[in-house]
Design an enzyme around this catalytic site. Structure first.
Site, mmCIF file in Angstrom:
data_model
loop_
_atom_site.group_PDB
_atom_site.id
_atom_site.type_symbol
_atom_site.label_atom_id
_atom_site.label_comp_id
_atom_site.label_asym_id
_atom_site.label_seq_id
_atom_site.Cartn_x
_atom_site.Cartn_y
_atom_site.Cartn_z
ATOM 1 N N GLU A 117 -12.801 2.644 -0.418
ATOM 2 C CA GLU A 117 -12.399 3.882 -1.346
ATOM 3 C C GLU A 117 -12.487 3.736 -2.930
ATOM 4 O O GLU A 117 -12.728 4.485 -3.589
ATOM 5 C CB GLU A 117 -11.263 4.559 -0.760
ATOM 6 C CG GLU A 117 -11.481 4.926 0.498
ATOM 7 C CD GLU A 117 -10.156 5.549 1.258
ATOM 8 O OE1 GLU A 117 -9.153 5.758 0.399
ATOM 9 O OE2 GLU A 117 -10.318 5.949 2.208
ATOM 10 N N ASP A 150 0.958 -1.184 0.033
ATOM 11 C CA ASP A 150 -0.081 -0.036 0.144
ATOM 12 C C ASP A 150 0.987 1.112 -0.127
ATOM 13 O O ASP A 150 2.018 1.415 0.649
ATOM 14 C CB ASP A 150 -0.851 0.024 1.217
ATOM 15 C CG ASP A 150 -1.994 0.942 1.153
ATOM 16 O OD1 ASP A 150 -1.652 2.264 1.115
ATOM 17 O OD2 ASP A 150 -3.099 0.578 1.171
ATOM 18 N N HIS A 181 -10.836 -5.759 -2.987
ATOM 19 C CA HIS A 181 -9.364 -5.825 -2.604
ATOM 20 C C HIS A 181 -9.424 -6.278 -1.002
ATOM 21 O O HIS A 181 -10.258 -5.995 -0.253
ATOM 22 C CB HIS A 181 -8.461 -4.531 -2.735
ATOM 23 C CG HIS A 181 -9.068 -3.067 -2.144
ATOM 24 N ND1 HIS A 181 -10.313 -2.592 -2.634
ATOM 25 C CD2 HIS A 181 -8.795 -2.378 -1.162
ATOM 26 C CE1 HIS A 181 -10.439 -1.713 -2.024
ATOM 27 N NE2 HIS A 181 -9.538 -1.424 -0.872
ATOM 28 N N MET A 182 -8.277 -6.788 -0.656
ATOM 29 C CA MET A 182 -8.178 -7.098 0.839
ATOM 30 C C MET A 182 -6.704 -6.427 1.387
ATOM 31 O O MET A 182 -5.961 -6.466 0.517
ATOM 32 C CB MET A 182 -7.798 -8.710 0.659
ATOM 33 C CG MET A 182 -7.360 -9.577 2.077
ATOM 34 S SD MET A 182 -7.155 -11.325 1.530
ATOM 35 C CE MET A 182 -8.800 -11.835 1.350
#
Length: 114
Positions: A96, A31, A101-102
């Site tokens: 968002e 991320d 997604h995880m």
């Protein structure tokens, strides 16, 4: 889905990401705004908007995503101390980006959510 989705662009290699795992079904990458020392995003390589869009044809992707998340947790040496896997579904839950997604989070003591 818009062709401008950042996750779609990562899967298609149109923009770069620090990819730590990929196969024909999923891609996992760091991320860019981590909430923990380890913060990995795991996404399917096919577009699925949210958990609400899981169906008979694509349901196996979730098991694969969890399987890879556990393996990444072991590789990142956070499996013994603990980690969190989060999947938000739609805006009120904090999703968002409209693309399933995880989040794999760990590497520190995480606050209790509920």
């Amino acid at each position: 889905m818009s062709n401008s989705s950042i996750f779609k662009q990562i899967v298609e290699k149109k923009i770069s990401a620090n990819i730590i795992y990929e196969d024909k079904k999923i891609t996992a990458f760091e991320d860019i705004k981590p909430k923990a020392p380890v913060h990995i995003l795991i996404i399917p390589n096919i577009f699925i908007a949210s958990l609400n869009d899981i169906n008979k044809k694509n349901k196996d992707i979730l098991g694969h995503m969890f399987y890879i998340a556990v393996n990444i947790a072991k590789e990142k040496k956070i499996s013994k101390e603990g980690y969190r896997i989060v999947v938000n579904c739609n805006k009120n839950a904090g999703q968002e980006i409209e693309y399933l997604h995880m989040h794999l989070l760990g590497g520190k003591k995480l606050s209790v959510l509920l």
